[in-house]
Design a protein around this motif. Structure first.
Motif, PDB file in Angstrom:
ATOM      1  N   HIS A 189       0.812  -1.224   0.000  1.00 20.04           N
ATOM      2  CA  HIS A 189       0.000   0.000   0.000  1.00 20.04           C
ATOM      3  C   HIS A 189       0.848   1.278   0.000  1.00 20.04           C
ATOM      4  N   SER A 190       1.965   1.245  -0.717  1.00 16.61           N
ATOM      5  CA  SER A 190       2.824   2.427  -0.786  1.00 16.61           C
ATOM      6  C   SER A 190       2.173   3.590  -1.525  1.00 16.61           C
ATOM      7  N   THR A 191       1.173   3.278  -2.354  1.00 13.56           N
ATOM      8  CA  THR A 191       0.520   4.362  -3.107  1.00 13.56           C
ATOM      9  C   THR A 191      -0.164   5.371  -2.186  1.00 13.56           C
ATOM     10  N   PHE A 192      -0.444   4.985  -0.940  1.00 17.17           N
ATOM     11  CA  PHE A 192      -1.052   5.932  -0.003  1.00 17.17           C
ATOM     12  C   PHE A 192      -0.130   7.118   0.255  1.00 17.17           C
ATOM     13  N   TRP A 193       1.188   6.894   0.150  1.00 14.84           N
ATOM     14  CA  TRP A 193       2.132   8.006   0.302  1.00 14.84           C
ATOM     15  C   TRP A 193       1.885   9.060  -0.755  1.00 14.84           C
ATOM     16  N   LEU A 194       1.598   8.617  -1.969  1.00 17.30           N
ATOM     17  CA  LEU A 194       1.380   9.560  -3.069  1.00 17.30           C
ATOM     18  C   LEU A 194       0.055  10.295  -2.901  1.00 17.30           C
ATOM     19  N   TRP A 195      -0.963   9.611  -2.401  1.00 19.47           N
ATOM     20  CA  TRP A 195      -2.231  10.296  -2.102  1.00 19.47           C
ATOM     21  C   TRP A 195      -2.002  11.381  -1.051  1.00 19.47           C
ATOM     22  N   ALA A 196      -1.241  11.044  -0.021  1.00 27.14           N
ATOM     23  CA  ALA A 196      -0.939  12.020   1.032  1.00 27.14           C
ATOM     24  C   ALA A 196      -0.184  13.213   0.454  1.00 27.14           C
ATOM     25  N   ALA A 197       0.791  12.945  -0.409  1.00 32.38           N
ATOM     26  CA  ALA A 197       1.561  14.025  -1.028  1.00 32.38           C
ATOM     27  C   ALA A 197       0.666  14.892  -1.911  1.00 32.38           C
ATOM     28  N   GLY A 198      -0.274  14.254  -2.604  1.00 25.89           N
ATOM     29  CA  GLY A 198      -1.194  15.002  -3.462  1.00 25.89           C
ATOM     30  C   GLY A 198      -2.072  15.951  -2.673  1.00 25.89           C
ATOM     31  N   PHE A 199      -2.588  15.511  -1.532  1.00 28.43           N
ATOM     32  CA  PHE A 199      -3.435  16.385  -0.720  1.00 28.43           C
ATOM     33  C   PHE A 199      -2.623  17.494  -0.061  1.00 28.43           C
ATOM     34  N   TYR A 200      -1.352  17.214   0.235  1.00 28.68           N
ATOM     35  CA  TYR A 200      -0.531  18.300   0.780  1.00 28.68           C
ATOM     36  C   TYR A 200      -0.273  19.360  -0.288  1.00 28.68           C
ATOM     37  N   LEU A 201      -0.027  18.909  -1.512  1.00 29.27           N
ATOM     38  CA  LEU A 201       0.161  19.854  -2.615  1.00 29.27           C
ATOM     39  C   LEU A 201      -1.101  20.688  -2.822  1.00 29.27           C
ATOM     40  N   LEU A 202      -2.257  20.038  -2.751  1.00 29.79           N
ATOM     41  CA  LEU A 202      -3.526  20.763  -2.865  1.00 29.79           C
ATOM     42  C   LEU A 202      -3.663  21.794  -1.748  1.00 29.79           C
ATOM     43  N   ALA A 203      -3.226  21.425  -0.545  1.00 33.74           N
ATOM     44  CA  ALA A 203      -3.291  22.347   0.589  1.00 33.74           C
ATOM     45  C   ALA A 203      -2.450  23.596   0.328  1.00 33.74           C
ATOM     46  N   LYS A 204      -1.272  23.424  -0.249  1.00 30.05           N
ATOM     47  CA  LYS A 204      -0.418  24.577  -0.539  1.00 30.05           C
ATOM     48  C   LYS A 204      -1.043  25.477  -1.613  1.00 30.05           C
ATOM     49  N   VAL A 205      -1.713  24.862  -2.589  1.00 22.27           N
ATOM     50  CA  VAL A 205      -2.391  25.651  -3.625  1.00 22.27           C
ATOM     51  C   VAL A 205      -3.523  26.453  -3.003  1.00 22.27           C
ATOM     52  N   LEU A 206      -4.304  25.822  -2.134  1.00 25.42           N
ATOM     53  CA  LEU A 206      -5.420  26.505  -1.472  1.00 25.42           C
ATOM     54  C   LEU A 206      -4.920  27.632  -0.568  1.00 25.42           C
ATOM     55  N   GLU A 207      -3.790  27.415   0.067  1.00 28.53           N
ATOM     56  CA  GLU A 207      -3.206  28.461   0.917  1.00 28.53           C
ATOM     57  C   GLU A 207      -2.839  29.685   0.084  1.00 28.53           C
ATOM     58  N   ALA A 208      -2.241  29.444  -1.072  1.00 25.18           N
ATOM     59  CA  ALA A 208      -1.845  30.551  -1.945  1.00 25.18           C
ATOM     60  C   ALA A 208      -3.064  31.264  -2.533  1.00 25.18           C
ATOM     61  N   ALA A 209      -4.159  30.541  -2.696  1.00 26.01           N
ATOM     62  CA  ALA A 209      -5.374  31.109  -3.303  1.00 26.01           C
ATOM     63  C   ALA A 209      -6.409  31.470  -2.237  1.00 26.01           C
ATOM     64  N   ASP A 210      -5.944  31.825  -1.054  1.00 26.24           N
ATOM     65  CA  ASP A 210      -6.835  32.108   0.078  1.00 26.24           C
ATOM     66  C   ASP A 210      -7.949  33.090  -0.284  1.00 26.24           C
ATOM     67  N   LYS A 211      -7.568  34.270  -0.705  1.00 20.58           N
ATOM     68  CA  LYS A 211      -8.554  35.317  -1.006  1.00 20.58           C
ATOM     69  C   LYS A 211      -9.364  34.980  -2.257  1.00 20.58           C
ATOM     70  N   MET A 212      -8.733  34.362  -3.224  1.00 21.17           N
ATOM     71  CA  MET A 212      -9.418  34.008  -4.462  1.00 21.17           C
ATOM     72  C   MET A 212     -10.554  33.013  -4.195  1.00 21.17           C
TER      73      MET A 212
END
Length: 287
Positions: A189-212
């Motif tokens: 189940h190593s693919t769960f690491w990639l899912w976790a990384a994907g949601f962290y990347l999404l979190a950084k995008v949402l942080e940058a687009a806070d006001k938007m």
């Protein structure tokens, strides 16, 4: 092997020192504290940015309990238990530190927001080394990784310099997915690491687009609030991985697994094409 390990750490330290010398300091921008959603609910200032940290506390405590619940996660190495314990402590502390910061955002409180996240990141790095390289090296690596946390906190507090924090935060974002793909895993189940990384990347995008995001949702929810919820899914996926995984006797890296799967797809496609060609040839010969 021991000399190579020492050499690797020496190179890493030298690179860090050189980077600190040749690059300019990165001061904390005061605009960072100006979040889109500053509404007060139930007497709580910046309420949604505060309350949205609660999932970190829940999953952090659940993870800690399961770590010591009759070896629920079936750890094979003692170092794994220590590494994941540090990780879940960091996750639970995110809820406290981030809530404290968002009640009254300023530079002094921001340190307590970022410190638990840094602990979680460094713990993950140590866990990867323990699981996929060597337990002893992973345990030893905890010391310099914790030292990196101390340096990051010191520089943020006293020198107004975000460079150590940027390294500690963003280097794992690159290294961890690469290690997950390239290094043979001890467990399935190593693919769960990639899912976790994907949601962290999404979190950084949402942080940058806070006001938007706040504008797009007609002032219902901001990007920073959604960032907290997305980031909280990282430990959720890692906890699911720990609960579902088993020892992988084949120990094939994800890259190798993908190559094998791709070869089978290509082979299947070739067989279909060959069969189609044979059918066409048969039909033409009948004519």
């Amino acid at each position: 092997m021991r000399k190579r390990t020492v050499f690797a750490w020496v190179v890493a330290v030298v690179c860090f020192i050189v980077l600190m010398i040749v690059t300019p300091t990165i001061p904390q921008s005061q605009e960072y504290h100006d979040f889109a959603d500053q509404r007060t609910f139930f007497g709580i200032p910046n309420a949604l940015n505060v309350i949205s940290n609660f999932p970190f506390l829940v999953i952090g405590l659940i993870g800690l309990v399961l770590c010591y619940q009759e070896n629920y996660f079936k750890f094979s190495l003692q170092g794994e238990l220590w590494g994941w314990t540090c990780f879940y402590v960091g996750v639970a502390a995110v809820a406290i530190g981030s809530s404290y910061y968002h009640l009254k955002p300023d530079d002094a409180r921001l340190v307590w927001d970022r410190l638990p996240m840094t602990v979680a990141f460094t713990s993950i790095m140590a866990i990867f080394i323990i699981e996929r390289i060597d337990e002893r090296k992973g345990m030893i690596s905890i010391v310099p990784l914790v030292l990196a946390v101390v340096i990051e906190m010191r520089d943020s507090l006293f020198f107004d310099d975000l460079r150590p924090y940027a390294l500690v935060q963003f280097v794992p974002c690159i290294v961890i997915p690469l290690m997950a793909i390239l290094l043979p895993p001890m467990y399935t189940h190593s693919t769960f690491w990639l899912w976790a990384a994907g949601f962290y990347l999404l979190a950084k995008v949402l942080e940058a687009a806070d006001k938007m995001v706040y504008e797009w949702t007609h002032h219902i929810v901001s990007g920073h609030t959604l960032k907290h919820l997305s980031a909280a899914l990282v430990p959720v996926f890692l906890t699911l991985m720990l609960a579902k995984r088993s020892v992988d006797n084949e120990r094939q890296s994800l890259l190798k697994v993908w190559r094998i799967s791709w070869s089978k797809v290509k082979e299947g496609s070739s067989n279909v094409e060959s069969h189609t060609y044979s059918v066409v040839q048969a039909v033409e010969s009948d004519r």
